[in-house]
Design a protein around this motif. Structure first.
Motif, PDB file in Angstrom:
ATOM      1  N   LYS A  91       0.839  -1.179   0.000  1.00 26.50           N
ATOM      2  CA  LYS A  91       0.000   0.000   0.000  1.00 26.50           C
ATOM      3  C   LYS A  91       0.884   1.242   0.000  1.00 26.50           C
ATOM      4  O   LYS A  91       1.806   1.354   0.784  1.00 26.50           O
ATOM      5  N   GLN A  92       0.574   2.150  -0.920  1.00 23.13           N
ATOM      6  CA  GLN A  92       1.383   3.371  -1.053  1.00 23.13           C
ATOM      7  C   GLN A  92       1.194   4.258   0.165  1.00 23.13           C
ATOM      8  O   GLN A  92       0.066   4.550   0.564  1.00 23.13           O
ATOM      9  N   GLU A  93       2.298   4.731   0.721  1.00 22.44           N
ATOM     10  CA  GLU A  93       2.272   5.708   1.801  1.00 22.44           C
ATOM     11  C   GLU A  93       3.196   6.856   1.417  1.00 22.44           C
ATOM     12  O   GLU A  93       4.283   6.631   0.870  1.00 22.44           O
ATOM     13  N   VAL A  94       2.757   8.066   1.703  1.00 24.73           N
ATOM     14  CA  VAL A  94       3.500   9.258   1.310  1.00 24.73           C
ATOM     15  C   VAL A  94       3.757  10.107   2.540  1.00 24.73           C
ATOM     16  O   VAL A  94       2.819  10.416   3.292  1.00 24.73           O
ATOM     17  N   THR A  95       5.008  10.482   2.732  1.00 30.33           N
ATOM     18  CA  THR A  95       5.413  11.258   3.898  1.00 30.33           C
ATOM     19  C   THR A  95       6.122  12.516   3.443  1.00 30.33           C
ATOM     20  O   THR A  95       6.933  12.470   2.501  1.00 30.33           O
ATOM     21  N   GLN A  96       5.832  13.631   4.105  1.00 31.82           N
ATOM     22  CA  GLN A  96       6.507  14.881   3.778  1.00 31.82           C
ATOM     23  C   GLN A  96       7.203  15.442   5.014  1.00 31.82           C
ATOM     24  O   GLN A  96       6.630  15.477   6.098  1.00 31.82           O
ATOM     25  N   ILE A  97       8.429  15.859   4.783  1.00 27.00           N
ATOM     26  CA  ILE A  97       9.250  16.428   5.846  1.00 27.00           C
ATOM     27  C   ILE A  97       9.910  17.698   5.312  1.00 27.00           C
ATOM     28  O   ILE A  97      10.381  17.713   4.164  1.00 27.00           O
ATOM     29  N   PRO A  98       9.926  18.824   6.109  1.00 28.33           N
ATOM     30  CA  PRO A  98       9.327  18.908   7.438  1.00 28.33           C
ATOM     31  C   PRO A  98       7.825  19.157   7.372  1.00 28.33           C
ATOM     32  O   PRO A  98       7.301  19.486   6.311  1.00 28.33           O
ATOM     33  N   ALA A  99       7.148  19.060   8.497  1.00 32.39           N
ATOM     34  CA  ALA A  99       5.714  19.337   8.536  1.00 32.39           C
ATOM     35  C   ALA A  99       5.455  20.837   8.451  1.00 32.39           C
ATOM     36  O   ALA A  99       4.436  21.268   7.911  1.00 32.39           O
ATOM     37  N   ALA A 100       6.377  21.606   9.002  1.00 29.64           N
ATOM     38  CA  ALA A 100       6.243  23.061   8.967  1.00 29.64           C
ATOM     39  C   ALA A 100       7.624  23.675   8.863  1.00 29.64           C
ATOM     40  O   ALA A 100       8.614  23.102   9.325  1.00 29.64           O
ATOM     41  N   LEU A 101       7.667  24.847   8.243  1.00 27.67           N
ATOM     42  CA  LEU A 101       8.945  25.502   7.983  1.00 27.67           C
ATOM     43  C   LEU A 101       8.715  26.998   7.966  1.00 27.67           C
ATOM     44  O   LEU A 101       7.780  27.479   7.302  1.00 27.67           O
ATOM     45  N   SER A 155      -0.253   2.072  -6.852  1.00 24.68           N
ATOM     46  CA  SER A 155       0.381   1.201  -7.838  1.00 24.68           C
ATOM     47  C   SER A 155      -0.578   0.831  -8.966  1.00 24.68           C
ATOM     48  O   SER A 155      -1.662   0.304  -8.727  1.00 24.68           O
ATOM     49  N   GLY A 156      -0.167   1.147 -10.190  1.00 19.94           N
ATOM     50  CA  GLY A 156      -0.931   0.736 -11.360  1.00 19.94           C
ATOM     51  C   GLY A 156      -2.198   1.506 -11.620  1.00 19.94           C
ATOM     52  O   GLY A 156      -2.990   1.130 -12.482  1.00 19.94           O
ATOM     53  N   THR A 157      -2.412   2.604 -10.905  1.00 22.55           N
ATOM     54  CA  THR A 157      -3.638   3.384 -11.109  1.00 22.55           C
ATOM     55  C   THR A 157      -3.315   4.864 -11.257  1.00 22.55           C
ATOM     56  O   THR A 157      -2.179   5.280 -11.104  1.00 22.55           O
ATOM     57  N   TYR A 158      -4.346   5.628 -11.540  1.00 23.75           N
ATOM     58  CA  TYR A 158      -4.213   7.075 -11.585  1.00 23.75           C
ATOM     59  C   TYR A 158      -4.710   7.722 -10.302  1.00 23.75           C
ATOM     60  O   TYR A 158      -4.815   8.929 -10.213  1.00 23.75           O
ATOM     61  N   LYS A 159      -5.043   6.939  -9.311  1.00 18.77           N
ATOM     62  CA  LYS A 159      -5.600   7.491  -8.072  1.00 18.77           C
ATOM     63  C   LYS A 159      -4.468   8.006  -7.200  1.00 18.77           C
ATOM     64  O   LYS A 159      -3.566   7.258  -6.840  1.00 18.77           O
ATOM     65  N   TYR A 160      -4.558   9.269  -6.814  1.00 17.48           N
ATOM     66  CA  TYR A 160      -3.484   9.885  -6.056  1.00 17.48           C
ATOM     67  C   TYR A 160      -3.590   9.619  -4.561  1.00 17.48           C
ATOM     68  O   TYR A 160      -4.675   9.676  -3.976  1.00 17.48           O
ATOM     69  N   ILE A 161      -2.438   9.371  -3.951  1.00 17.34           N
ATOM     70  CA  ILE A 161      -2.289   9.371  -2.506  1.00 17.34           C
ATOM     71  C   ILE A 161      -1.517  10.631  -2.157  1.00 17.34           C
ATOM     72  O   ILE A 161      -0.452  10.882  -2.733  1.00 17.34           O
ATOM     73  N   PHE A 162      -2.057  11.412  -1.228  1.00 16.15           N
ATOM     74  CA  PHE A 162      -1.434  12.678  -0.885  1.00 16.15           C
ATOM     75  C   PHE A 162      -0.568  12.556   0.354  1.00 16.15           C
ATOM     76  O   PHE A 162      -0.889  11.807   1.286  1.00 16.15           O
ATOM     77  N   GLY A 163       0.514  13.315   0.352  1.00 11.44           N
ATOM     78  CA  GLY A 163       1.321  13.445   1.536  1.00 11.44           C
ATOM     79  C   GLY A 163       0.630  14.330   2.557  1.00 11.44           C
ATOM     80  O   GLY A 163      -0.415  14.936   2.277  1.00 11.44           O
TER      81      GLY A 163
END
Lengths: 112, 114
Positions: free
Chosen positions: A1-11, A95-103
């Motif tokens: 399962k796709q997981e998306v992480t963004q760093i930093p959370a705030a800047l 994976s294999g789709t156009y459905k976006y997972i957001f960070g």
């Protein structure tokens, strides 16, 4: 399962600084990666789209890179301005789709 | 690119009522999606709006609660049914041209349920 992480959370940075926002994803089998900007209470504005065959894309003061093998993308903002203050989101397809997972987003504040 | 408009931009509704949100694209698009953004959170995909057939819902979202229509390649609606305060969110429509894969978003509908 796709997981998306963004760093930093705030800047928070002074005006004029160059800065880097990071996006990590767990499944490297992606068609593309897209960066968005969201102002408070507003919709999303598309900033850059990187296709899986590309390594980077540039638009004005923005440069986005993509390293699929390591599951990473960076958004580089040059000479930041107060008008750049917003939340920046990266999105990748499952994976294999156009459905976006957001960070989770990086909330940026540029001080005048 | 595609320019997307949504109506209404915001609404305050009473518990137990329903609200239909409209999404209009200025050009024909292959894909249309509906997302929810709860306060302080990122976006969660509700469903893919399929032209001429039933929408495809993501885990945790059901047709009875979020019926979706897409009668043509430029228009879609999302209904939030039997609302509760937990439905208070921003609802966003997006569209994409399959060939280019880039997604464009509408301005969102801010829903408050009392």
């Amino acid at each position: 399962k796709q997981e998306v992480t963004q760093i930093p959370a705030a800047l928070s940075v002074p005006e004029g600084e160059n800065l880097v926002l990071n996006c990590s994803f767990t499944d490297s089998a992606i068609y593309n990666l897209q960066w968005f900007r969201q102002d408070p209470g507003k919709g999303l504005t598309s900033l850059l789209l990187i296709q899986s065959s590309q390594r980077e894309q540039t638009s004005g003061r923005l440069n986005a890179s993509l390293d699929k093998s390591s599951g990473r993308s960076t958004l580089y903002i040059a000479a930041s301005q107060p008008g750049d203050s917003a939340t920046y989101l990266c999105a990748v397809p499952t994976s294999g789709t156009y459905k976006y997972i957001f960070g989770t987003g990086t909330r940026l504040k540029v001080l005048a | 690119s595609a320019v997307i408009s949504q109506k209404p931009s915001r609404d305050i509704c009473q518990r137990g009522t329903s609200l239909t949100i409209q999404c209009q694209v200025d050009s024909q698009v292959t894909m249309m999606f509906w997302y929810r953004q709860q306060p302080g959170q990122s976006l969660t995909l509700i469903a893919t709006a399929n032209q001429g057939s039933e929408a495809t819902y993501e885990s945790g979202f059901v047709i009875d609660k979020f019926p979706i229509s897409r009668p043509n390649l430029t228009f879609s609606t999302l209904t939030v049914s039997n609302m509760s305060p937990e439905d208070s969110s921003i609802y966003l429509c997006s569209a994409g041209l399959a060939y280019y894969n880039e997604q464009f978003f509408g301005p969102g509908t801010r829903l408050t349920v009392l």
